[in-house]
Design a protein around this motif. Structure first.
Motif, PDB file in Angstrom:
ATOM      1  N   VAL A  39       0.877  -1.186   0.000  1.00 20.89           N
ATOM      2  CA  VAL A  39       0.000   0.000   0.000  1.00 20.89           C
ATOM      3  C   VAL A  39       0.908   1.227   0.000  1.00 20.89           C
ATOM      4  O   VAL A  39       1.722   1.399   0.915  1.00 20.89           O
ATOM      5  CB  VAL A  39      -0.917   0.012   1.237  1.00 20.89           C
ATOM      6  N   LYS A  40       0.806   2.032  -1.067  1.00 16.21           N
ATOM      7  CA  LYS A  40       1.658   3.238  -1.169  1.00 16.21           C
ATOM      8  C   LYS A  40       0.829   4.475  -0.851  1.00 16.21           C
ATOM      9  O   LYS A  40      -0.220   4.702  -1.440  1.00 16.21           O
ATOM     10  CB  LYS A  40       2.232   3.369  -2.585  1.00 16.21           C
ATOM     11  N   ARG A  63       5.602  -3.882   7.298  1.00 10.37           N
ATOM     12  CA  ARG A  63       6.825  -3.086   7.292  1.00 10.37           C
ATOM     13  C   ARG A  63       6.798  -2.002   6.226  1.00 10.37           C
ATOM     14  O   ARG A  63       6.216  -2.186   5.155  1.00 10.37           O
ATOM     15  CB  ARG A  63       8.029  -4.002   7.071  1.00 10.37           C
ATOM     16  N   ARG A  64       7.485  -0.884   6.538  1.00  8.64           N
ATOM     17  CA  ARG A  64       7.697   0.138   5.526  1.00  8.64           C
ATOM     18  C   ARG A  64       8.814  -0.345   4.601  1.00  8.64           C
ATOM     19  O   ARG A  64       9.909  -0.659   5.059  1.00  8.64           O
ATOM     20  CB  ARG A  64       8.058   1.493   6.163  1.00  8.64           C
ATOM     21  N   THR A  65       8.549  -0.403   3.317  1.00  4.40           N
ATOM     22  CA  THR A  65       9.525  -0.978   2.373  1.00  4.40           C
ATOM     23  C   THR A  65      10.336   0.100   1.663  1.00  4.40           C
ATOM     24  O   THR A  65      11.259  -0.240   0.918  1.00  4.40           O
ATOM     25  CB  THR A  65       8.791  -1.808   1.299  1.00  4.40           C
ATOM     26  N   ASP A  66      10.022   1.371   1.860  1.00  7.88           N
ATOM     27  CA  ASP A  66      10.762   2.426   1.111  1.00  7.88           C
ATOM     28  C   ASP A  66      11.381   3.428   2.063  1.00  7.88           C
ATOM     29  O   ASP A  66      11.481   4.622   1.757  1.00  7.88           O
ATOM     30  CB  ASP A  66       9.823   3.130   0.129  1.00  7.88           C
ATOM     31  N   VAL A  78       5.163   6.840   1.552  1.00  5.10           N
ATOM     32  CA  VAL A  78       5.374   5.730   2.501  1.00  5.10           C
ATOM     33  C   VAL A  78       4.685   4.490   1.941  1.00  5.10           C
ATOM     34  O   VAL A  78       3.481   4.513   1.681  1.00  5.10           O
ATOM     35  CB  VAL A  78       4.785   6.066   3.890  1.00  5.10           C
ATOM     36  N   THR A  79       5.487   3.434   1.717  1.00  2.00           N
ATOM     37  CA  THR A  79       4.902   2.179   1.217  1.00  2.00           C
ATOM     38  C   THR A  79       4.938   1.134   2.326  1.00  2.00           C
ATOM     39  O   THR A  79       6.005   0.881   2.901  1.00  2.00           O
ATOM     40  CB  THR A  79       5.680   1.673  -0.010  1.00  2.00           C
ATOM     41  N   MET A  80       3.778   0.581   2.652  1.00  2.00           N
ATOM     42  CA  MET A  80       3.665  -0.407   3.723  1.00  2.00           C
ATOM     43  C   MET A  80       3.306  -1.757   3.122  1.00  2.00           C
ATOM     44  O   MET A  80       2.531  -1.833   2.158  1.00  2.00           O
ATOM     45  CB  MET A  80       2.578   0.010   4.721  1.00  2.00           C
ATOM     46  N   ARG A 239      -3.112   9.276  -2.309  1.00  2.00           N
ATOM     47  CA  ARG A 239      -2.595  10.570  -1.834  1.00  2.00           C
ATOM     48  C   ARG A 239      -3.431  11.034  -0.654  1.00  2.00           C
ATOM     49  O   ARG A 239      -4.660  11.137  -0.759  1.00  2.00           O
ATOM     50  CB  ARG A 239      -2.705  11.569  -3.000  1.00  2.00           C
ATOM     51  N   VAL A 240      -2.786  11.319   0.458  1.00  2.00           N
ATOM     52  CA  VAL A 240      -3.481  11.708   1.692  1.00  2.00           C
ATOM     53  C   VAL A 240      -4.071  13.120   1.535  1.00  2.00           C
ATOM     54  O   VAL A 240      -3.415  14.015   0.986  1.00  2.00           O
ATOM     55  CB  VAL A 240      -2.502  11.689   2.885  1.00  2.00           C
TER      56      VAL A 240
END
Ligand code: EPZ
Length: 459
Positions: A39-40, A63-66, A78-80, A239-240
């Protein structure tokens, strides 16, 4: 411990860009527990609460991958990715520092069938029960017990089952309660109707992202949500929305300094009630580049192209006018702007009244503002504010996130020096506030509390 030193009395002017919304990003991040796909999220604000939740999600196998190699927060992308679904215990040590951790309960339960999360304690703004969250999840078939300070929730072998749920409480709707139940219902069998759902823009943003992941949610933004359960959810790129409370705070910074500030990326459509009252007070918000009101919506948004990402100019009358405001669930006046508004009204020409209907004890800023010369009289959930011509700088204590923001505004307006202790409260919801205020002309510094005495008084 960090402290702000503010020399008040400067008019603020210039441009500030509103960040992504903390209160949208938190449940959006938690929703990454609902899928085994990445999920980005974009425009995630760089805030203490956000970093705490990312840390908690890491402990829950998501986990955050980026994460940038230098350990910085990065540019807000933030990619989870939930890669280990065997870890489902949100420990007290993290939850106690941020009660919003509760928003992991619904997603964890729905996908993993089990969740154990510490009961969030109360906080400076009052008791923070979660009975509505538990009522809603139990209505979907979850078996919930509370033991040793932990919520232990299990899904029976048949999985969660859709239901019709009234989620209202004594103070109206619940924002994170709605987020939890809506998220869980996306993977329940059948249809769930949530009556008295929260209408906050942050819930709309979450519903929109869940639909991008494959959920089937309608009614977002209204008190009735309908969720048709699906078998699984996928990843997405989302996008938040901008932070309406941050935007409202900077609007009020213009008010208390008789400033002239341009806000970029401002969610005007999420601030109609606040702008209504601020207009009455004498704070004016106009679109930078108004477009012809080709539709009722555009005219309501002062001609902004995108009503959730506007460029607006905020100015104020020299003399501010009194007003009577009661905080309400959205679309009413937001409780998260109550402390900031109190500072504005402390300088208005006349008597105002604020009644706090969401968190009746959310008044820790009253005593501190009084130390600066504000004339405030509290009767239970109501405060009468008799406007004064000036506030006087003083050492004050920050207590909770939004009370701290109200004290910063008071320091910007006051004559002389204001010392705000324990600004870590502020860092939970405002990214580098001192830098952004300084860029608008404020004289403000962040120093360690032991160094306050050395801060020179500007010539
Ligand atoms: C969200 O908290 C926000 N936090 C709060 O912002 C905000 O003040 C609040 O909504 C109200 O708008 C986040 O989104 C992370 P609620 P939440 O459940 O969801 C009672 C900030 O400064 N209630 O909507 O926890 C509760 O006691 C923070 O950014 C129950 O009785 O608030 C309150 O009186 C502070 N039982 C009212 O409902 C429950 O199970 C509204 O609370 C849940 C809530």
């Amino acid at each position: 411990m960090d402290t702000f030193v503010i020399e008040g009395g400067r008019r603020l002017s210039g441009r500030v860009r509103i960040n992504g919304s903390k209160n949208a990003a938190l449940p959006l991040l938690a929703a990454s527990l609902l899928t085994d796909q990445p999920v980005k999220l974009r425009e995630v604000p760089n805030l203490a609460d956000i970093k705490n939740l990312i840390r908690l999600l890491g402990e829950l196998g998501c986990r955050r991958t980026d994460e940038p190699a230098d350990g910085s927060f990065g540019d807000g992308t933030v990619t989870m990715h939930s890669v280990d679904e065997s870890l489902s215990h949100a420990r007290y040590e993290i939850v106690r520092t941020m009660r919003a951790s509760i928003c992991t309960l619904g997603p964890m339960l729905a996908r993993r069938g089990f969740a154990q999360i510490s009961l969030p304690g109360g906080c400076a703004i009052g008791e923070r029960p979660v009975d509505l969250h538990l009522r809603g999840l139990a209505a979907l078939g979850a078996q919930i017990t509370v033991n040793g300070g932990d919520i232990i929730a299990k899904v029976p072998s048949g999985g969660l089952v859709g239901n019709t749920i009234f989620l209202g409480g004594p103070f109206g709707s619940t924002v994170l309660g709605t987020a939890n139940v809506m998220s869980a219902a996306t993977l329940a069998k059948g249809v769930t109707t949530i009556e008295s759902a929260a209408c906050e823009p942050e819930i709309v943003d979450l519903a929109n992202m869940l639909n991008k992941m494959g959920a089937k949610i309608t009614g977002q933004g209204s008190p009735r949500l309908v969720i048709e359960g699906v078998s699984e959810l996928g990843g997405c790129d989302h996008r938040v929305i901008p932070d309406r409370i941050e935007a409202g705070t900077y609007m009020m910074a213009a008010a208390v300094t008789n400033g002239d500030i341009v806000l970029e990326n401002c969610p005007v459509d999420a601030l109609l009630s606040a702008m209504h009252y601020l207009d009455t007070v004498g704070v004016h918000v106009e679109a930078c580049n108004p477009v012809a009101a080709t539709s009722p919506q555009k005219s309501a948004h002062r001609g902004c192209e995108d009503p959730m990402r506007c460029c607006v100019r905020v100015t104020s009358d020299r003399i501010l006018h009194p007003v009577e405001v009661t905080t309400q669930p959205h679309p009413g006046f937001p409780t998260d702007l109550q402390a900031q508004l109190m500072t504005v009204l402390a300088l208005a020409d006349g008597n105002s009244v604020i009644t706090e209907k969401i968190f009746p004890d959310r008044f820790l800023h009253v005593a501190e503002l009084s130390r600066m010369g504000a004339k405030l009289i509290r009767h239970g959930p109501t405060v009468v504010i008799s406007g004064v011509r000036r506030l006087v700088g003083a050492p004050v204590m920050a207590s909770d996130l939004r009370a701290s923001a109200g004290l910063v505004l008071a320091g910007l307006a006051a004559e002389g020096r204001t010392i705000i202790n324990r600004v870590y409260h502020l860092d939970r919801g405002y990214d580098r506030m001192e830098d952004r205020l300084r860029a608008l002309g404020a004289v403000i510094q962040r120093v360690d509390e032991k160094e306050v005495a050395e801060v020179a008084v500007p010539g």
